[in-house]
Write a protein that holds these residues in place. Sequence first.
Motif, PDB file in Angstrom:
ATOM      1  N   GLY A   1       0.782  -1.231   0.000  1.00  0.00           N
ATOM      2  CA  GLY A   1       0.000   0.000   0.000  1.00  0.00           C
ATOM      3  C   GLY A   1       0.814   1.280   0.000  1.00  0.00           C
ATOM      4  O   GLY A   1       0.237   2.374  -0.033  1.00  0.00           O
ATOM      5  N   ILE A   2       2.146   1.189   0.056  1.00  0.00           N
ATOM      6  CA  ILE A   2       2.988   2.394   0.025  1.00  0.00           C
ATOM      7  C   ILE A   2       3.326   2.724  -1.421  1.00  0.00           C
ATOM      8  O   ILE A   2       3.911   1.910  -2.130  1.00  0.00           O
ATOM      9  CB  ILE A   2       4.274   2.209   0.846  1.00  0.00           C
ATOM     10  N   ASP A   3       2.983   3.915  -1.875  1.00  0.00           N
ATOM     11  CA  ASP A   3       3.276   4.339  -3.236  1.00  0.00           C
ATOM     12  C   ASP A   3       4.781   4.453  -3.438  1.00  0.00           C
ATOM     13  O   ASP A   3       5.511   4.887  -2.532  1.00  0.00           O
ATOM     14  CB  ASP A   3       2.600   5.684  -3.507  1.00  0.00           C
ATOM     15  N   PHE A   4       5.251   4.063  -4.617  1.00  0.00           N
ATOM     16  CA  PHE A   4       6.707   4.047  -4.869  1.00  0.00           C
ATOM     17  C   PHE A   4       7.318   5.443  -4.752  1.00  0.00           C
ATOM     18  O   PHE A   4       8.451   5.594  -4.295  1.00  0.00           O
ATOM     19  CB  PHE A   4       7.022   3.413  -6.224  1.00  0.00           C
ATOM     20  N   GLU A   5       6.586   6.490  -5.161  1.00  0.00           N
ATOM     21  CA  GLU A   5       7.127   7.845  -5.044  1.00  0.00           C
ATOM     22  C   GLU A   5       7.257   8.257  -3.587  1.00  0.00           C
ATOM     23  O   GLU A   5       8.246   8.886  -3.183  1.00  0.00           O
ATOM     24  CB  GLU A   5       6.246   8.829  -5.810  1.00  0.00           C
ATOM     25  N   ASP A   6       6.253   7.910  -2.767  1.00  0.00           N
ATOM     26  CA  ASP A   6       6.332   8.210  -1.331  1.00  0.00           C
ATOM     27  C   ASP A   6       7.474   7.432  -0.691  1.00  0.00           C
ATOM     28  O   ASP A   6       8.202   7.967   0.165  1.00  0.00           O
ATOM     29  CB  ASP A   6       5.010   7.829  -0.658  1.00  0.00           C
ATOM     30  N   ALA A   7       7.632   6.168  -1.093  1.00  0.00           N
ATOM     31  CA  ALA A   7       8.708   5.353  -0.529  1.00  0.00           C
ATOM     32  C   ALA A   7      10.069   5.952  -0.856  1.00  0.00           C
ATOM     33  O   ALA A   7      10.938   6.077   0.021  1.00  0.00           O
ATOM     34  CB  ALA A   7       8.618   3.922  -1.073  1.00  0.00           C
ATOM     35  N   ALA A   8      10.276   6.324  -2.119  1.00  0.00           N
ATOM     36  CA  ALA A   8      11.562   6.901  -2.525  1.00  0.00           C
ATOM     37  C   ALA A   8      11.820   8.220  -1.796  1.00  0.00           C
ATOM     38  O   ALA A   8      12.947   8.491  -1.341  1.00  0.00           O
ATOM     39  CB  ALA A   8      11.575   7.117  -4.036  1.00  0.00           C
ATOM     40  N   ARG A   9      10.777   9.060  -1.644  1.00  0.00           N
ATOM     41  CA  ARG A   9      10.935  10.351  -0.966  1.00  0.00           C
ATOM     42  C   ARG A   9      11.338  10.150   0.494  1.00  0.00           C
ATOM     43  O   ARG A   9      12.249  10.810   1.008  1.00  0.00           O
ATOM     44  CB  ARG A   9       9.630  11.144  -1.049  1.00  0.00           C
ATOM     45  N   THR A  10      10.686   9.196   1.164  1.00  0.00           N
ATOM     46  CA  THR A  10      10.995   8.923   2.571  1.00  0.00           C
ATOM     47  C   THR A  10      12.422   8.407   2.733  1.00  0.00           C
ATOM     48  O   THR A  10      13.142   8.798   3.657  1.00  0.00           O
ATOM     49  CB  THR A  10       9.995   7.894   3.131  1.00  0.00           C
ATOM     50  N   LEU A  11      12.857   7.509   1.835  1.00  0.00           N
ATOM     51  CA  LEU A  11      14.228   6.989   1.912  1.00  0.00           C
ATOM     52  C   LEU A  11      15.256   8.094   1.668  1.00  0.00           C
ATOM     53  O   LEU A  11      16.293   8.158   2.342  1.00  0.00           O
ATOM     54  CB  LEU A  11      14.407   5.860   0.893  1.00  0.00           C
ATOM     55  N   ASN A  12      14.983   8.983   0.727  1.00  0.00           N
ATOM     56  CA  ASN A  12      15.903  10.101   0.456  1.00  0.00           C
ATOM     57  C   ASN A  12      15.992  11.031   1.659  1.00  0.00           C
ATOM     58  O   ASN A  12      17.082  11.508   2.034  1.00  0.00           O
ATOM     59  CB  ASN A  12      15.438  10.876  -0.774  1.00  0.00           C
ATOM     60  N   GLN A  13      14.829  11.302   2.292  1.00  0.00           N
ATOM     61  CA  GLN A  13      14.836  12.197   3.462  1.00  0.00           C
ATOM     62  C   GLN A  13      15.600  11.575   4.620  1.00  0.00           C
ATOM     63  O   GLN A  13      16.337  12.274   5.339  1.00  0.00           O
ATOM     64  CB  GLN A  13      13.384  12.485   3.875  1.00  0.00           C
ATOM     65  N   ALA A  14      15.448  10.241   4.804  1.00  0.00           N
ATOM     66  CA  ALA A  14      16.175   9.553   5.878  1.00  0.00           C
ATOM     67  C   ALA A  14      17.676   9.627   5.635  1.00  0.00           C
ATOM     68  O   ALA A  14      18.470   9.863   6.569  1.00  0.00           O
ATOM     69  CB  ALA A  14      15.717   8.100   5.972  1.00  0.00           C
ATOM     70  N   ALA A  15      18.078   9.458   4.364  1.00  0.00           N
ATOM     71  CA  ALA A  15      19.505   9.530   4.034  1.00  0.00           C
ATOM     72  C   ALA A  15      20.051  10.933   4.292  1.00  0.00           C
ATOM     73  O   ALA A  15      21.190  11.106   4.745  1.00  0.00           O
ATOM     74  CB  ALA A  15      19.710   9.134   2.577  1.00  0.00           C
TER      75      ALA A  15
END
Length: 607
Positions: free
Chosen positions: A138-152
């Motif tokens: 249920g997690i959209d790929f764009e949201d997932a990528a954005r969250t991973l980038n912010q964590a990095a």
Amino acid sequence: MPIIAGVDIGNSTTEICLARLEAGRANEYLASSVVKTTGIKGTAANVPGIVIALEEALQKAGLSLQQLSEIRINEATPVIGDLAMETITETIITESTMIGHNPSTPGGIGLGAGVTAAYSDLDRAAAGEKILCVIPQGIDFEDAARTLNQAAERGIDIQGAIVRQDDAVLIVNRLKRRIPVVDEVTLIEKVPLGMLAAIEVAEAGQTVKTLSNPYGIATVFGLSAEETKLVVPIARALIGNRSAVVVKTPQGDVKARSIPAGFITITGQRGKTDIDVEAGAVKIMEAVERVQPVLDVQGEPGTNVNGMLERVRQVMSELTVQPLAEMKIQDVLAVDTFVPLQVQGGLAGEFALENAVALAAMVKTSRLPMQQIADLLTERLKVKVVIAGVEANMAIRGALTTPGTDKPLAILDMGGGSTDAAVITKDEQVFAIHLAGAGDMVTMLINSELGLNDFDLAEDIKKYPLAKVESLYHVRLEDGTVQFYDQHLPSEVFARVVILKEDGMLPIPAEHPLDKIRHVRREAKKRVFVTNSLRSLARVAPTGNIRHIEFVVMVGGSALDFEIADMVTDALAEYGIVCGRGNIRGLEGPRNAVATGLVLSYQRKEV
């Protein structure tokens, strides 16, 4: 001028030769036909197929049943093939210790190691912490990528990601730093969190190197020598994968559970021997040759192989209405193979290839079932029916109608369930042998090794060449050549490996590359047909030496195969033997040899 019908009941097909015979004159061959055999060869269930084949041949010749003088049938020995497993090592993973599947499109490249953390908990991770992010459904790929980038950007060291949906490439394409991502993990909720884990994704066309190596896993997790022994099953299960994940849990238990196949007892005219199925096909066949000809084969009670052999006896006993105690196995062919087994404890339907031994067993029945067939045919058709002779003897008479042949001559009759060989000398002595294993066993091996669970698809893979559809207007054939089309191909075959059948292309649903499917197909044919050709000819050679045979004619349905005849010819060329496909009566090709021989056997006795 009697009109005779020769009826060859085979494992796969029933063939008819219809001829008018007259003393002192050349035979007049009126018609032939071939239909699929109904039921298991050598049982009463064959009768409907025989009737259909006879009616088809009579219709072609413009004759009626009443004009038939005699129907001559062969002595048909039934053959059943089955799989007996050799030391199947079932990998048991508890506490969800491993994920090791092969999604078609994992993302990124490389190896990452860190602690598993839920996607929703990324904001609580500390800077510098090495994290493997678990992204649920249920997690959209764009949201997932954005969250991973912010964590990095906050200093969290994102080592990789494990994803439920088919989004790996879409996520990686949006990341500022390339990391390995494995997706399509169906049981992602069972991935343990807060545990040390490693993830690896190889380049396209490559396979994982670190996590398929027990010492690589030991390096990543800092394992001791004793702990490294325990991860060997995990490493084996990951061999050949493009992607893999291994999670180390304190409670994790990894073990290899051995399922013994048991031993078989082979009784022959030259003695009796026990052989463990774990020893493999080569040792089993050496044991068979030591005591042959085989009188019976028994399995160790309570084991896999005993269950297989007793099932064969039970089926034949029921079909032939003969006592179970009278069912004797007169030959076996063993072939080493592989079987894909599901890894217990994996989280995405992981499979590992395990060793197995395939066994084809041939049951010796009395003449009674053939007499039942003859009686049923006589009653139904009101025509005299005679059991005329053994298949191999009939086949050799039929093979001699091939232009350019003469005695002495050897034949290989390669059918669906058995491989027969016979030699006829100049003074008309015939030596024949009937061995288990032929086309049906090849199909079984292909079905098993490719994990198809579709016997019809495996049969098509056996019979037809392959191609890879590279665009909607061209394909690359399995020999590397390219074929172009004026009209675009159906969209469902695009980028797929397809079977080139006469009526079009059939896409193969499995994800195996063309080279692997071709390799499995060719190796299965070599292990069955080349092996059986050599051992059958050695048995019938008058001197016991295959080199003393000069000419071999290949007949039977499998001789029509687009590559089997060439394989056998190449193998026999090493012995200086002239070998080729038969051409029965100069027009039937390798088919109809037994049916033609049955007709000729009447002529020798009656005309």
